[in-house]
Design an enzyme around this catalytic site. Structure first.
Site, mmCIF file in Angstrom:
data_model
loop_
_atom_site.group_PDB
_atom_site.id
_atom_site.type_symbol
_atom_site.label_atom_id
_atom_site.label_comp_id
_atom_site.label_asym_id
_atom_site.label_seq_id
_atom_site.Cartn_x
_atom_site.Cartn_y
_atom_site.Cartn_z
ATOM 1 N N GLU A 1 0.818 -1.226 0.000
ATOM 2 C CA GLU A 1 0.000 0.000 0.000
ATOM 3 C C GLU A 1 0.849 1.271 0.000
ATOM 4 O O GLU A 1 1.707 1.466 0.860
ATOM 5 C CB GLU A 1 -0.933 -0.008 1.229
ATOM 6 C CG GLU A 1 -1.881 1.179 1.227
ATOM 7 C CD GLU A 1 -2.970 1.083 2.277
ATOM 8 O OE1 GLU A 1 -3.342 -0.044 2.670
ATOM 9 O OE2 GLU A 1 -3.445 2.145 2.700
ATOM 10 N N LYS B 1 -7.671 -0.677 11.161
ATOM 11 C CA LYS B 1 -7.062 -1.124 9.902
ATOM 12 C C LYS B 1 -5.814 -0.292 9.641
ATOM 13 O O LYS B 1 -4.773 -0.792 9.209
ATOM 14 C CB LYS B 1 -8.085 -0.997 8.767
ATOM 15 C CG LYS B 1 -7.643 -1.620 7.442
ATOM 16 C CD LYS B 1 -6.805 -0.711 6.566
ATOM 17 C CE LYS B 1 -6.455 -1.360 5.238
ATOM 18 N NZ LYS B 1 -5.535 -0.539 4.431
ATOM 19 N N ASP C 1 4.018 -14.318 12.053
ATOM 20 C CA ASP C 1 2.693 -14.755 11.624
ATOM 21 C C ASP C 1 1.723 -13.564 11.661
ATOM 22 O O ASP C 1 1.224 -13.183 12.718
ATOM 23 C CB ASP C 1 2.244 -15.880 12.568
ATOM 24 C CG ASP C 1 0.929 -16.515 12.162
ATOM 25 O OD1 ASP C 1 0.154 -15.882 11.415
ATOM 26 O OD2 ASP C 1 0.672 -17.643 12.606
ATOM 27 N N HIS D 1 -2.031 10.559 -0.790
ATOM 28 C CA HIS D 1 -2.218 9.182 -1.217
ATOM 29 C C HIS D 1 -2.193 9.082 -2.735
ATOM 30 O O HIS D 1 -1.589 8.194 -3.319
ATOM 31 C CB HIS D 1 -3.581 8.719 -0.693
ATOM 32 C CG HIS D 1 -3.653 7.273 -0.401
ATOM 33 N ND1 HIS D 1 -4.212 6.376 -1.268
ATOM 34 C CD2 HIS D 1 -3.220 6.560 0.658
ATOM 35 C CE1 HIS D 1 -4.130 5.177 -0.749
ATOM 36 N NE2 HIS D 1 -3.534 5.251 0.411
HETATM 37 C C1 MEV Z 1 -6.005 3.289 4.799
HETATM 38 O O1 MEV Z 1 -5.279 2.125 4.473
HETATM 39 C C2 MEV Z 1 -5.994 3.490 6.298
HETATM 40 C C3 MEV Z 1 -6.866 4.621 6.803
HETATM 41 O O2 MEV Z 1 -8.196 4.472 6.308
HETATM 42 C C4 MEV Z 1 -6.846 4.536 8.318
HETATM 43 C C5 MEV Z 1 -7.833 5.447 8.993
HETATM 44 O O3 MEV Z 1 -8.869 5.792 8.425
HETATM 45 O O4 MEV Z 1 -7.565 5.766 10.169
HETATM 46 C C6 MEV Z 1 -6.374 5.964 6.335
#
Ligand code: MEV
Length: 416
Positions: A80, A258, A274, A372
């Site tokens: 990513e 995430k 792992d 991004h």
């Molecule tokens: C993207 O991979 C992760 C984010 O969505 C985390 C977040 O929203 O805190 C930017």
């Protein structure tokens, strides 16, 4: 057809040839992988079954991080865009306040033994506690080396679960596995002890397996970001509000976590650990109150600075499994100068916190798409077929046009 007789016994070259034959994939496509007798490919063939090659992912180095007063360069494996850059930026902004500080809690890994068909599970639980010394000697005999180094079985916990009609006793073996992730040690002890538990209790043992909810192996990390460095108290307030959103709403908490795991998993992967074990543990820990919640906490201190804290189970090791067998994992451990699993756990947890800081700062201020998209544009250019210097020039043109799409990249490539 998905059955290929004898596939398991073929050489890597034979498997590749057979795969081309069965699927129509061109041998040229398969040849982008390392050669069949490359050291890494041969190692891979010993690690898992039916190997045809290795799968390459980007390995980047996050700079600027200081963990427990020691600077560290952190290898991260991720597909990513922005993940590595986010750690570099977030870590730089807390250098002045001393970087990230960590702590460890708990006795070790948990092995679960499920005991069924007991007439009085509570009585059996009490009996097992009284046999602790005997249980210790049975379990510790499985791994004398571990015990010699200070590890081994440290305690047992018992829980009675289920309905009144169908009660089960769950025995937790708490094992200090030192520098190993510990799955093998814990599973061996659990399986070895099981027949004794049946004999003593008259019950029947069902499953005997480690739990990935490693809440006896918690790592926490804290850090402070000065308001003036991150853009003022308005930014501090916005990040605290973003944290509050994730505390109140599981939909947001999932995305929040995430983002934390973007950093955590990348380092876990780089060191051959792992990823699924750490991820399962983190998400279960996040839900321990009954509501899925954020793994981090963001607060404004009395001086108006931002303080962040993270806490999660961190079952990682530096010996055993792919950690030892995979040359890139070994290299990554050396880059970080790691000589014990706790240090690795500290660095991974620190990365999770810093990753979350950067995501929240971007989200709470300019949004993430600008930064991004610049990196994303390069991915799109590659997907459209750009190579070498063309990747950057096509990406830059798409950014100038304000539209980052594969069809645009293809058109721009045609114009080259
Ligand atoms: C993207 O991979 C992760 C984010 O969505 C985390 C977040 O929203 O805190 C930017």
């Amino acid at each position: 057809m998905s059955r290929i007789k004898g596939f398991h016994n073929m050489s890597i070259a034979q498997r590749r040839a057979r795969l081309c034959l069965e699927t129509g994939v061109s041998s040229a496509l398969i040849e982008h992988m390392n050669s069949v007798d490359d050291e890494l490919t041969l190692t891979a063939d010993r690690l898992v079954e039916n190997v045809i090659g290795t799968y390459q992912l980007p390995l980047g180095i996050a700079t600027n991080l200081i963990v427990d007063n020691e600077p560290v360069l952190v290898p991260m494996v991720t597909e990513e865009s922005s993940v590595v850059a986010a750690v570099c930026n977030g870590a730089k902004q807390c250098v002045e306040s001393g970087g990230v500080k960590t702590a460890h809690e708990g006795l070790g890994m948990i092995g679960q033994i499920q005991v069924l068909e007991l007439s009085d599970p509570q009585a059996t639980a009490g009996d097992l506690q009284e046999r602790l010394d005997e249980i210790k000697s049975i379990c510790n005999a499985c791994d004398p080396k571990l015990v010699e180094l200070g590890g081994g079985l440290k305690a047992i916990h018992t829980r009675v679960i289920g309905t009144e009609k169908n009660q089960q006793l769950v025995v937790h073996l708490i094992v200090n596995t030192l520098d190993a992730m510990g799955a093998n040690a814990v599973n061996t002890m659990s399986e070895t002890l099981a027949p004794y538990i049946e004999k003593w209790s008259g019950g029947r043992v069902g499953l005997k397996i480690l739990s990935n909810l490693a809440d006896e192996r918690i790592t926490s990390a804290t850090a402070c970001w000065h308001a003036d460095i991150i853009g003022g108290e308005g930014v501090v307030d916005a990040i605290v509000q973003a944290g509050e959103f994730s505390r109140l709403d599981p939909y947001r908490a999932t995305t929040h976590n995430k983002g934390v795991m973007n950093g955590v998993t990348a380092v876990v992967q780089a060191t051959g650990n792992d990823t699924r074990a750490v991820e399962a543990g983190a998400h279960a820990y996040a839900a321990r109150s009954g509501q899925y919640s954020p793994l981090t906490l963001w607060e404004k201190d009395d001086a108006g600075h931002l303080r962040g804290k993270i806490e999660l189970p961190m079952a990682v090791g530096i010996v055993g499994g792919a950690t030892r067998a995979h040359p890139s994992a070994q290299m990554c451990l050396q880059i970080m100068n790691i000589d014990n699993a706790k240090r690795l756990a500290s660095i991974i947890t620190a990365v999770g916190l810093v990753q979350n800081f950067s995501a929240l700062k971007a989200l709470a201020t300019e949004g993430i798409q600008r930064g991004h998209m610049a990196l994303h544009a390069k991915n799109i250019a590659i997907a459209a077929g750009a190579t070498g210097e063309l990747i950057d020039s096509i990406a830059t043109k798409m950014i100038e046009l304000g539209t980052i799409r594969e069809d645009i990249a293809i058109e721009l490539l045609k114009g080259k």
